[in-house]
Design a protein around this motif. Structure first.
Motif, PDB file in Angstrom:
ATOM      1  N   GLN A 288     -51.837 -17.269 -45.251  1.00 42.33           N
ATOM      2  CA  GLN A 288     -51.885 -17.906 -46.564  1.00 42.33           C
ATOM      3  C   GLN A 288     -53.103 -18.817 -46.660  1.00 42.33           C
ATOM      4  OE1 GLN A 288     -50.040 -17.363 -49.271  1.00 42.33           O
ATOM      5  NE2 GLN A 288     -51.421 -18.775 -50.288  1.00 42.33           N
ATOM      6  N   GLY A 289     -53.440 -19.490 -45.550  1.00 42.81           N
ATOM      7  CA  GLY A 289     -54.592 -20.362 -45.535  1.00 42.81           C
ATOM      8  C   GLY A 289     -55.861 -19.603 -45.902  1.00 42.81           C
ATOM      9  N   THR A 290     -56.018 -18.443 -45.295  1.00 36.29           N
ATOM     10  CA  THR A 290     -57.207 -17.644 -45.577  1.00 36.29           C
ATOM     11  C   THR A 290     -57.220 -17.201 -47.027  1.00 36.29           C
ATOM     12  OG1 THR A 290     -56.788 -16.812 -43.381  1.00 36.29           O
ATOM     13  CG2 THR A 290     -58.585 -15.813 -44.579  1.00 36.29           C
ATOM     14  N   LEU A 291     -56.055 -16.752 -47.496  1.00 36.96           N
ATOM     15  CA  LEU A 291     -55.978 -16.308 -48.883  1.00 36.96           C
ATOM     16  C   LEU A 291     -56.219 -17.491 -49.828  1.00 36.96           C
ATOM     17  CD1 LEU A 291     -52.881 -13.949 -48.681  1.00 36.96           C
ATOM     18  CD2 LEU A 291     -55.280 -13.306 -48.817  1.00 36.96           C
ATOM     19  N   SER A 292     -55.737 -18.675 -49.425  1.00 32.53           N
ATOM     20  CA  SER A 292     -55.882 -19.857 -50.279  1.00 32.53           C
ATOM     21  C   SER A 292     -57.329 -20.277 -50.418  1.00 32.53           C
ATOM     22  CB  SER A 292     -55.094 -21.031 -49.700  1.00 32.53           C
ATOM     23  OG  SER A 292     -53.746 -20.871 -49.997  1.00 32.53           O
ATOM     24  N   LEU A 293     -58.130 -20.015 -49.386  1.00 32.90           N
ATOM     25  CA  LEU A 293     -59.547 -20.356 -49.481  1.00 32.90           C
ATOM     26  C   LEU A 293     -60.153 -19.677 -50.695  1.00 32.90           C
ATOM     27  CD1 LEU A 293     -60.653 -20.235 -45.771  1.00 32.90           C
ATOM     28  CD2 LEU A 293     -61.022 -22.117 -47.343  1.00 32.90           C
ATOM     29  N   ALA A 294     -59.753 -18.427 -50.905  1.00 37.29           N
ATOM     30  CA  ALA A 294     -60.275 -17.691 -52.054  1.00 37.29           C
ATOM     31  C   ALA A 294     -59.886 -18.383 -53.355  1.00 37.29           C
ATOM     32  CB  ALA A 294     -59.742 -16.270 -52.031  1.00 37.29           C
ATOM     33  N   THR A 295     -58.596 -18.715 -53.516  1.00 38.81           N
ATOM     34  CA  THR A 295     -58.162 -19.371 -54.756  1.00 38.81           C
ATOM     35  C   THR A 295     -58.795 -20.746 -54.888  1.00 38.81           C
ATOM     36  OG1 THR A 295     -56.131 -19.502 -53.498  1.00 38.81           O
ATOM     37  CG2 THR A 295     -55.988 -18.487 -55.648  1.00 38.81           C
ATOM     38  N   ALA A 296     -58.960 -21.436 -53.737  1.00 40.58           N
ATOM     39  CA  ALA A 296     -59.538 -22.782 -53.809  1.00 40.58           C
ATOM     40  C   ALA A 296     -60.948 -22.725 -54.378  1.00 40.58           C
ATOM     41  CB  ALA A 296     -59.548 -23.409 -52.421  1.00 40.58           C
ATOM     42  N   ILE A 297     -61.714 -21.752 -53.927  1.00 37.44           N
ATOM     43  CA  ILE A 297     -63.089 -21.635 -54.430  1.00 37.44           C
ATOM     44  C   ILE A 297     -63.074 -21.345 -55.930  1.00 37.44           C
ATOM     45  CG2 ILE A 297     -65.117 -20.130 -54.351  1.00 37.44           C
ATOM     46  CD1 ILE A 297     -64.614 -20.024 -51.290  1.00 37.44           C
ATOM     47  N   ILE A 298     -62.162 -20.468 -56.328  1.00 34.73           N
ATOM     48  CA  ILE A 298     -62.082 -20.128 -57.757  1.00 34.73           C
ATOM     49  C   ILE A 298     -61.631 -21.348 -58.557  1.00 34.73           C
ATOM     50  CG2 ILE A 298     -60.864 -18.708 -59.443  1.00 34.73           C
ATOM     51  CD1 ILE A 298     -60.781 -16.524 -57.270  1.00 34.73           C
ATOM     52  N   GLU A 299     -60.651 -22.067 -58.019  1.00 31.15           N
ATOM     53  CA  GLU A 299     -60.156 -23.230 -58.753  1.00 31.15           C
ATOM     54  C   GLU A 299     -61.197 -24.344 -58.833  1.00 31.15           C
ATOM     55  OE1 GLU A 299     -56.338 -24.703 -57.590  1.00 31.15           O
ATOM     56  OE2 GLU A 299     -55.357 -22.867 -58.283  1.00 31.15           O
ATOM     57  N   ALA A 300     -61.925 -24.532 -57.739  1.00 34.12           N
ATOM     58  CA  ALA A 300     -62.991 -25.529 -57.757  1.00 34.12           C
ATOM     59  C   ALA A 300     -64.006 -25.161 -58.833  1.00 34.12           C
ATOM     60  CB  ALA A 300     -63.657 -25.610 -56.388  1.00 34.12           C
ATOM     61  N   ALA A 301     -64.340 -23.887 -58.900  1.00 37.72           N
ATOM     62  CA  ALA A 301     -65.260 -23.414 -59.911  1.00 37.72           C
ATOM     63  C   ALA A 301     -64.689 -23.670 -61.299  1.00 37.72           C
ATOM     64  CB  ALA A 301     -65.546 -21.930 -59.699  1.00 37.72           C
ATOM     65  N   ALA A 302     -63.387 -23.406 -61.427  1.00 38.71           N
ATOM     66  CA  ALA A 302     -62.744 -23.592 -62.725  1.00 38.71           C
ATOM     67  C   ALA A 302     -62.792 -25.051 -63.145  1.00 38.71           C
ATOM     68  CB  ALA A 302     -61.295 -23.110 -62.657  1.00 38.71           C
ATOM     69  N   LEU A 303     -62.559 -25.957 -62.194  1.00 36.15           N
ATOM     70  CA  LEU A 303     -62.604 -27.389 -62.524  1.00 36.15           C
ATOM     71  C   LEU A 303     -64.005 -27.793 -62.985  1.00 36.15           C
ATOM     72  CD1 LEU A 303     -60.419 -29.240 -59.874  1.00 36.15           C
ATOM     73  CD2 LEU A 303     -59.934 -28.820 -62.279  1.00 36.15           C
ATOM     74  N   SER A 304     -64.994 -27.317 -62.252  1.00 32.57           N
ATOM     75  CA  SER A 304     -66.367 -27.643 -62.659  1.00 32.57           C
ATOM     76  C   SER A 304     -66.636 -27.085 -64.046  1.00 32.57           C
ATOM     77  CB  SER A 304     -67.373 -27.025 -61.687  1.00 32.57           C
ATOM     78  OG  SER A 304     -67.099 -27.438 -60.397  1.00 32.57           O
ATOM     79  N   TYR A 305     -66.163 -25.895 -64.246  1.00 30.41           N
ATOM     80  CA  TYR A 305     -66.364 -25.219 -65.514  1.00 30.41           C
ATOM     81  C   TYR A 305     -65.772 -26.046 -66.652  1.00 30.41           C
ATOM     82  CZ  TYR A 305     -65.925 -21.585 -69.058  1.00 30.41           C
ATOM     83  OH  TYR A 305     -65.980 -20.870 -70.210  1.00 30.41           O
ATOM     84  N   LEU A 306     -64.609 -26.656 -66.373  1.00 30.35           N
ATOM     85  CA  LEU A 306     -63.953 -27.475 -67.389  1.00 30.35           C
ATOM     86  C   LEU A 306     -64.582 -28.857 -67.487  1.00 30.35           C
ATOM     87  CD1 LEU A 306     -60.241 -26.553 -66.680  1.00 30.35           C
ATOM     88  CD2 LEU A 306     -61.636 -25.846 -68.629  1.00 30.35           C
ATOM     89  N   GLY A 307     -65.597 -29.118 -66.686  1.00 31.91           N
ATOM     90  CA  GLY A 307     -66.261 -30.409 -66.741  1.00 31.91           C
ATOM     91  C   GLY A 307     -65.578 -31.466 -65.904  1.00 31.91           C
ATOM     92  N   LEU A 308     -64.671 -31.064 -65.045  1.00 29.45           N
ATOM     93  CA  LEU A 308     -63.973 -32.038 -64.202  1.00 29.45           C
ATOM     94  C   LEU A 308     -64.487 -31.979 -62.772  1.00 29.45           C
ATOM     95  CD1 LEU A 308     -60.464 -31.365 -65.672  1.00 29.45           C
ATOM     96  CD2 LEU A 308     -61.759 -33.488 -65.876  1.00 29.45           C
ATOM     97  N   GLY A 309     -65.622 -31.333 -62.617  1.00 28.64           N
ATOM     98  CA  GLY A 309     -66.164 -31.177 -61.276  1.00 28.64           C
ATOM     99  C   GLY A 309     -66.952 -32.391 -60.837  1.00 28.64           C
ATOM    100  N   ASN A 310     -67.791 -32.167 -59.869  1.00 22.63           N
ATOM    101  CA  ASN A 310     -68.629 -33.220 -59.348  1.00 22.63           C
ATOM    102  C   ASN A 310     -69.623 -33.661 -60.427  1.00 22.63           C
ATOM    103  OD1 ASN A 310     -70.081 -34.917 -57.820  1.00 22.63           O
ATOM    104  ND2 ASN A 310     -70.702 -33.398 -56.275  1.00 22.63           N
ATOM    105  N   PRO A 311     -69.580 -34.931 -60.851  1.00 19.63           N
ATOM    106  CA  PRO A 311     -70.491 -35.381 -61.908  1.00 19.63           C
ATOM    107  C   PRO A 311     -71.936 -35.483 -61.403  1.00 19.63           C
ATOM    108  CG  PRO A 311     -69.160 -37.198 -61.094  1.00 19.63           C
ATOM    109  CD  PRO A 311     -68.681 -35.988 -60.389  1.00 19.63           C
ATOM    110  N   ASP A 312     -72.082 -35.566 -60.100  1.00 22.80           N
ATOM    111  CA  ASP A 312     -73.420 -35.640 -59.539  1.00 22.80           C
ATOM    112  C   ASP A 312     -74.067 -34.266 -59.661  1.00 22.80           C
ATOM    113  OD1 ASP A 312     -75.686 -35.931 -58.141  1.00 22.80           O
ATOM    114  OD2 ASP A 312     -74.727 -36.317 -56.191  1.00 22.80           O
ATOM    115  N   THR A 313     -74.928 -34.080 -60.631  1.00 21.52           N
ATOM    116  CA  THR A 313     -75.464 -32.746 -60.895  1.00 21.52           C
ATOM    117  C   THR A 313     -76.734 -32.482 -60.115  1.00 21.52           C
ATOM    118  OG1 THR A 313     -76.490 -33.735 -62.818  1.00 21.52           O
ATOM    119  CG2 THR A 313     -74.489 -32.438 -63.189  1.00 21.52           C
ATOM    120  N   SER A 314     -77.043 -33.357 -59.156  1.00 21.77           N
ATOM    121  CA  SER A 314     -78.283 -33.140 -58.436  1.00 21.77           C
ATOM    122  C   SER A 314     -78.153 -31.947 -57.473  1.00 21.77           C
ATOM    123  CB  SER A 314     -78.671 -34.396 -57.667  1.00 21.77           C
ATOM    124  OG  SER A 314     -77.635 -34.729 -56.772  1.00 21.77           O
ATOM    125  N   TYR A 315     -76.918 -31.506 -57.272  1.00 21.41           N
ATOM    126  CA  TYR A 315     -76.732 -30.323 -56.445  1.00 21.41           C
ATOM    127  C   TYR A 315     -76.129 -29.212 -57.291  1.00 21.41           C
ATOM    128  CZ  TYR A 315     -77.878 -31.886 -51.785  1.00 21.41           C
ATOM    129  OH  TYR A 315     -78.550 -32.286 -50.676  1.00 21.41           O
TER     130      TYR A 315
END
Lengths: 355, 336, 318
Positions: free
Chosen positions: C239-266
């Motif tokens: 499940q951990g390995t499978l969760s890595l996949a969802t985590a990456i997608i969810e992190a992307a989704a959060l950024s997409y919604l503007g709730l990601g890292n505000p530091d845009t230098s990266y």
């Protein structure tokens, strides 16, 4: 003195229902008042069909199930009264061999670690070498090579796995070993190896066995005394030879006639008692004699109202049937509706052939 | 002519990166109309694979089936799968060891029985339901109309097996294949089911192919018996001669391994030594040789042929057991 | 004439081919051996390793500075003029005239970091809660049952919330930051791990070898730690390995919604996707590139996880 005595042992499992609050809505009467005793150095065979409570009884002796009532007197001590801790300490004297050789071994442990675990739990052997010596001796006793130590259960065949299971019990040098269906998961040719092994060990070490099995032929082969269980009760108990020669309880008769014998001549001529219907649920056992719903010799009123006591009938022969004598003498014939179920296979009707 | 003729049936399982496994290695036998034939052997001997192969229930790219299976003049292995499907259930039927997993858990028994009647006998609605009740009654299920509405989990193991038998005999098949039909059942229930099978064979003239590990079951039921070991028939004979004079050391060993209810107590068992893991390949000689008490160097000169004795007894052994004294212990210690 | 030794030699010869190894193979090692032979696992591992290497070596691999607007005189987003792939910029330029390939490469760092840390967090907290609950039941008694009930009701509440909603609320409460993303994604993973470990421990505690250990007189604590936990970890690791996949997608989704890292230098894949949205008609490739790498990484982890599930399944063991 008997090594193990059970006095009116009862194990009832509550049936719980409810989402928020668990309510006990009934009980499964898995073992419902069994008394028996096992002499030191003897083998007691407990036979019965699935759901009769034989496995629960075996586990209750080791307190792996909670005991509802009754006494389990082992070597003078009532195990049912011991605290959890005291019981745990005593487990080196009572051991168990399980039915499923693979399932009862932790797949992540190698053989050495499986065998050492019990020693460690009871602080037997001080050094690693001392323990290893004892483990190797035990492996040898069960016929496994010393190089098995570093290997894992899945690398062995079924028979060898059961030998590991036996070694695990044996390494603690117990007085009593409870064998729960020790061979039923094995192939026929391997069964004989394991049965011979169990017998050999017993002769050498003077062990006492409680063998639990559904296969009457296996039980008869290995046991000195046999107890027959039906729906949580002991219905008959006799020496192995007596029980075979003269089964007195209708259920024992039926069970015995149902066991296939690998001999066409015997199969063609022996009397068969076919029971109708199924085992009633142990959660809702019939009143009176538990067997009366399927018994071809059932008599009006008494069988369905009064629970028969296990009573002495001849030396060392106990039976729980109101009418054992009358059935024996032919005074009571099988009742008409169930009589059709008794069919001699050939024209010649013979008694169950004697050995 | 025989109803079913199986000739040199082979089943090979292939797996990438592993050597092929030949589960059935040239099995031949026949089943006549109304006859009960047993395939006996221990786990891994190929008995179940044989039955699945001749029902054409083995599929997939990693299975290769060879030889021939002729049923009533039709070569089953060459039939198109639709034609085979029509035969299955109507002419050929099968019952399995585990009645619970062979029944659909979410569909009432009645629906499962009527389904077959609709598929093969074109019975519908009330007629199908009536016939289903008749069938259940025939296999000894009490109160059949009520039982039809029950789900498999509401029935006991014995009742489930009866229901499966009812489904199997729904179209009066000419051949019934029973794969360990009583292994999961208690002995008293086993006795009932075996009695039922006997009655069906007697009353309907159905041929029965009985697959089991239990020599006791075979002794009471089968007319002809084939003993399988490592994918080959090692001994075949009619019931009485087989038990009276077993010839292949494996059959002898099996009979000596079984604790018999009617044997005097204390008589020691004579097990077969080792396990199937010790087998050698048939190409090298007799697969049983490493476990055999009669083993000689001749046993390792290629696969032994099937020899036919005058009595009709067939055995695959170069060094058969002729006298029925206990065989001498193998040469490792006593040096024969 | 054949002698006894001949017979034995010949037999030994025939059986020697299958000589047993002196040392047995443990379950983990055997599972690993099977994993190596599984093409699904190998391709998954190759993908995952590739991205890991890219992430680690990103500063050296990236041909240009991902933030340098070197070519901003060539891109006019208002006039819908973008630059596609060309010799000096393999994947073209983004809307601000930065090298897209460099941004993708460097973006791997943050995406993978968030995925790994968030899953690690979810795994740690979830396994702790699940393990506690499982152990409490395994140790038995009324107290054990209470502890289990309390823990699992909390976990159930977490599970009842849609994971993205949960992540959004956590991110909203804590305010956007890199840590927030990790915590938010991690929190959504907690109930999965907790339930899984507890369930698998309960199943194991009913197994025969646990009964056997009890019969041996092994202490309960030792049974839980020595038998139940190790045998329950397999599905959790999968499940951990499978969760890595969802985590990456969810992190992307959060950024997409503007709730990601505000530091845009990266650069980060999710925010790149979000930014590209505005230019979907003019420069769809700007959305497609990050989407593809997100999908491929997720696929890599999923393949690996599925293959692990297969190789750890005791039923498939030979």
């Amino acid at each position: 003195m008997s090594l193990l005595e059970l006095h009116d042992l009862k194990v009832h499992f509550p049936i719980r229902r409810g989402i928020v609050f668990d309510r006990t809505v009934g009980h499964v009467y898995a073992v419902d008042g069994v008394s028996l005793s096992i002499e030191s150095g003897q083998t007691y065979g407990l036979v019965g069909e699935s759901g009769c409570g034989k496995t629960t009884l075996g586990r209750a002796v080791l307190r792996l199930n909670e005991i509802t009532a009754g006494k389990v007197v082992f070597d003078g001590t009532d195990l049912a009264q011991l605290s959890e801790k005291e019981m745990r300490r005593r487990r080196n004297r009572l051991q168990m061999v399980f039915q499923d050789p693979l399932g009862s071994l932790d797949p992540r442990q190698n053989v050495e670690s499986i065998l050492v675990e019990g020693l460690a739990a009871h602080d037997i052997g001080k050094t690693r070498d001392e323990r290893r010596k004892r483990v190797l001796k035990t492996l040898d006793a069960v016929g496994l090579p010393g190089n098995a130590l570093s290997r894992y259960p899945h690398e062995f065949s079924g028979g060898q796995r059961q030998r590991i299971g036996i070694a695990r019990a044996l390494v603690l040098e117990p007085d009593l070993i409870i064998c729960d269906e020790p061979v039923s998961a094995l192939d026929v040719s391997i069964q004989a190896q394991v049965l011979n092994l169990l017998e050999g060990i017993q002769q050498e070490l003077g062990l006492t066995y409680l063998v639990i099995a559904h296969d009457l032929a296996v039980v008869r082969h290995i046991s000195d005394t046999i107890g027959v269980m039906y729906l949580g009760n002991l219905v008959e108990e006799a020496s192995s030879d007596d029980l075979y020669a003269a089964p007195r309880h209708p259920y024992t008769k039926a069970l015995m006639s149902a066991v296939p014998v690998p001999d066409p001549l015997v199969e063609e001529t022996r009397e068969r008692i076919l029971l109708t219907g199924d085992l009633p649920s142990p959660a809702n056992p019939p009143a009176g004699c538990r067997f009366h719903t399927r018994c071809p010799w059932r008599q009006e009123t008494r069988c369905d109202t009064e629970r028969p006591e296990l009573r002495q009938i001849g030396t060392g022969h106990r039976v729980a049937c109101h009418f054992a004598e009358q059935i024996e003498s032919g005074e009571i014939r099988p009742t008409s509706e169930l009589a059709a179920a008794i069919l001699p296979d050939a024209e010649v009707q013979t008694e169950v052939p004697n050995a | 002519m025989s109803l079913l003729t199986v000739d040199e049936l082979t089943v090979t399982f292939t797996q990438r990166g592993k050597p092929d496994v030949r589960a059935v290695d040239g099995v031949s036998f026949t089943v006549d109309q109304g006859e009960v034939v047993g395939l006996v052997g221990e786990s891994g001997c190929g008995k179940s694979v044989t039955s699945l192969a001749l029902m054409r229930l083995l599929s997939g790219r990693n299975v290769k089936i060879g030889g021939s299976v002729v049923f009533d003049g039709i070569e089953l292995l060459k039939l198109r799968s639709e034609e085979m499907r029509d035969l299955r259930g109507s002419q050929l039927a099968m019952i399995f060891q585990d009645p619970l997993s062979s029944l659909n858990p979410v569909v009432p028994i009645g629906v499962q029985v009527t389904e077959i009647l609709t598929r093969h006998r074109k019975l519908r609605g009330e007629a199908a339901r009536k016939e289903a009740a008749v069938l259940l009654e025939k296999v000894g299920i009490p109160d059949p109309t009520r039982r039809l509405r029950e789900y498999p989990h509401q029935m006991s193991g014995g009742m489930r097996q009866r229901a499966l038998i009812a489904m199997a005999v729904a179209c009066a098949p000419r051949l019934l294949i029973a794969d360990e039909p009583t292994t999961a059942l208690d002995v008293t229930i086993q006795a009932q089911i075996l009695e039922l099978l006997k009655e069906l064979v007697d009353s309907q003239g159905t041929a029965l192919l009985m697959i089991t590990h239990d020599l006791g079951v075979v002794a009471g039921l089968c007319d002809d018996i084939n003993v399988l070991y490592a994918g080959k028939v090692v001994e075949a004979a009619a019931r009485r001669p087989l038990f009276a004079a077993p010839t292949h050391p494996y059959s002898v060993g099996l009979l000596n391994s079984i604790p018999r209810l009617d044997a005097p107590r204390g008589e020691p068992l004579k097990p077969i030594r080792g396990s199937v893991n010790d087998n050698i390949a048939w190409a090298d000689g007799c697969a049983f040789a490493p476990r055999c008490d009669h083993y000689t160097i001749e046993c390792l000169q290629g696969p032994p042929a099937l020899t036919e004795a005058l009595t009709g007894h067939r055995y695959r052994c170069v060094n058969p057991v002729t006298t029925h004294e206990p065989p001498a212990v193998i040469a490792t210690e006593d040096g024969r | 004439m054949t002698t006894k030794t001949d017979k034995i030699d010949r037999l030994a010869e025939l059986t020697a081919a299958r000589a047993e190894p002196e040392h047995g193979l443990g379950l983990w090692r055997e599972a690993f051996r099977r994993l190596k032979r599984n093409p699904m696992a190998v391709s998954g591992a190759v993908i995952v390793l590739l991205f890991l290497v890219i992430a680690i070596l990103a500063p050296w691999l990236a041909p240009y500075d991902p933030e340098a607007r070197t070519w901003d005189h060539e891109v006019f987003q208002n006039q819908n003029i973008f630059v596609g792939p060309r010799a000096e910029n393999w994947l073209g330029l983004d809307n601000a005239g930065r090298d897209e390939l460099s941004r993708i490469i460097v973006g791997a760092r943050q995406s993978l970091l968030v995925g790994v840390v968030a899953t690690g967090l979810g795994f740690a907290v979830g396994a702790l809660l699940g393990g506690l609950a499982g152990a409490a039941v395994g140790l038995g008694g009324r107290v054990g049952q209470r502890v289990d009930a309390v823990i699992m009701r909390v976990v159930d509440m977490l599970l009842a919330m849609p994971s993205l909603l949960l992540a959004v609320s956590v991110a909203a409460i804590l305010g956007p930051s890199l840590l927030t993303v990790m915590v938010a994604v991690g929190v959504t993973q907690v109930p999965i791990f907790a339930r899984l470990l507890r369930g698998s421990m309960l199943a194991q505690s009913h197994s025969d070898y646990v009964l056997a250990a009890n019969a041996l007189g092994v202490k309960r604590r030792r049974i839980v730690l020595g038998h139940i936990v190790p045998n329950s970890l397999g599905p959790v690791l999968v499940q951990g390995t499978l969760s890595l996949a969802t985590a990456i997608i969810e992190a992307a989704a959060l950024s997409y919604l503007g709730l990601g890292n505000p530091d845009t230098s990266y650069p980060e894949w999710g925010s790149m996707l979000a930014d590209a949205q505005r230019f979907l008609s003019g420069a769809p490739q700007l959305a497609i590139y990050p989407a593809i790498v997100i999908i491929i990484t997720a696929l890599g982890f999923t393949l690996l996880g599925e293959a692990m599930r297969e190789s750890l399944d005791p039923k498939l063991r030979k």
